[in-house]
Design a protein around this motif. Structure first.
Motif: not given
Lengths: 232, 115
Positions: B24, B28, B47, B53, B56, B59, B107
């Motif tokens: 990840y 990024v 994002f 999304n 993330t 993550f 998020l």
């Protein structure tokens, strides 16, 4: 050559101290154990340390020399930087001078059940193994239980009652990889939990100090892999 | 004293989450550096994409798991006594829970483009 040796007699001393000795006429090829015996015989009969076979087989004379654990009988004095600082194996209770109490170490060793567990009827004559099956025990059975590895392991210093330590875990893998043993699942089950096996962070101090050039870190890694395989 | 995700699971999670987070972060970094004029609008669109999304969110969930196992290791290694360990682990878990709720809230807002 100058020696600085850890001294502690619980009957007369309140705290340990370091005592210096000077040894002359050290012949080339002299082992540290021979030098310590000379100091004991010629200068100070009260100096205590364990020793037996004198050739790296019995594992009695493990000690910390210039910061590294080793067997005194197979360590050349010539290979050491003077002054030679000799201490007992770290992280263990001291009985006297360089003699440590190995009770904890042995109880962790016993905890892995270092013997064959067979559930089938025992064969009348002998267990049979193929040469390949026997080869898997090489690098495992040679351990002499000197304690150099476990006492060099910070995880063992921090949790000596819970973490089994590299010596015991090497033996655990020795029986897990033995084709004759039939208690693999029970052995793995007994190692589960955050302490017994998984306090090892693979820093490999054990590998560095092992006087028999064994690899407990690899054995521990193999146990983890086997556990993972069984889980999946 | 019992700890969640005891030995094998914790060790396994630590490695799996580590690998995912490494991929990840490389992605990024690559996207951020390879995009010319990396504006707020581009960042927001990137994002807000459902896949990004979700990645993330994963993550941060994995970051929390990874941190929990790592911190637990440190506490078990260095802290003496079960009581001190229990108090420290409780504080760490509360902090990580608060962190996860905050991250998921951000998020969730991003996925609806309402930030």
């Amino acid at each position: 050559m100058r020696f600085t040796i850890y001294r502690f007699n619980p009957e007369t001393d309140t705290v340990p101290y370091m005592k210096e000795y000077e040894l002359a006429n050290i012949e080339p090829g002299t082992m540290l154990l021979d030098a310590l015996l000379r100091i004991k015989n010629e200068q100070d009969g009260t100096l205590s340390f364990r020793h037996s076979c004198g050739e790296g087989v019995c594992g009695s004379d493990g000690m910390n020399v210039n910061g590294t654990n080793c067997l005194a009988c197979v360590t050349l004095v010539d290979s050491l930087k003077a002054p030679i600082v000799v201490r007992p194996l770290p992280g263990m209770p001291v009985v006297r001078d360089l003699v440590i109490d190995m009770t904890q170490f042995y109880s962790q060793y016993r905890a892995v059940k270092p013997w064959l567990i067979v559930k089938d009827p025992i064969p009348e004559i002998e267990f049979k193994q193929t040469p390949e099956q026997r080869d898997k025990l090489d690098g495992l059975y040679e351990c002499i239980l000197c304690g150099c590895c476990s006492t060099a392991c910070p995880s063992f210093w921090w949790n000596p009652d819970k973490f089994l330590g590299p010596a015991a875990l090497l033996q655990s893998w020795r029986f897990l990889s033995d084709s004759r043993d039939q208690a693999g699942d029970e052995r793995l089950e007994a190692l589960e939990g955050p302490y017994k096996l998984f306090r090892c962070h693979s820093i490999m101090n054990c590998v560095e100090v092992c006087p028999k050039q064994l690899n407990p870190t690899k054995a521990i890694g193999n146990i983890k892999k086997l556990m993972l395989k069984k889980m999946i | 004293m019992s700890y969640q995700a005891k030995g094998l699971q914790a060790w396994f999670f630590q490695r799996v989450t580590g690998v995912f987070m490494a991929f990840y972060m490389v992605y990024v970094l690559w996207f951020s550096l390879s995009t010319e004029l990396f504006t707020y609008q581009i960042w927001l669109a990137w994002f807000s994409h459902p896949l990004m999304n979700m990645a993330t969110a994963l993550f941060f969930i994995q970051l929390v798991v990874h941190t929990w196992v790592g911190m637990r290791d440190i506490v078990l290694d260095y802290m003496p006594g079960d009581i001190l360990r229990f108090i420290t682990l409780t504080c760490i878990s509360l902090f990580l829970m608060a962190l996860s709720i905050g991250m998921l809230r951000i998020l969730f807002s991003l996925s609806f483009n309402i930030l």
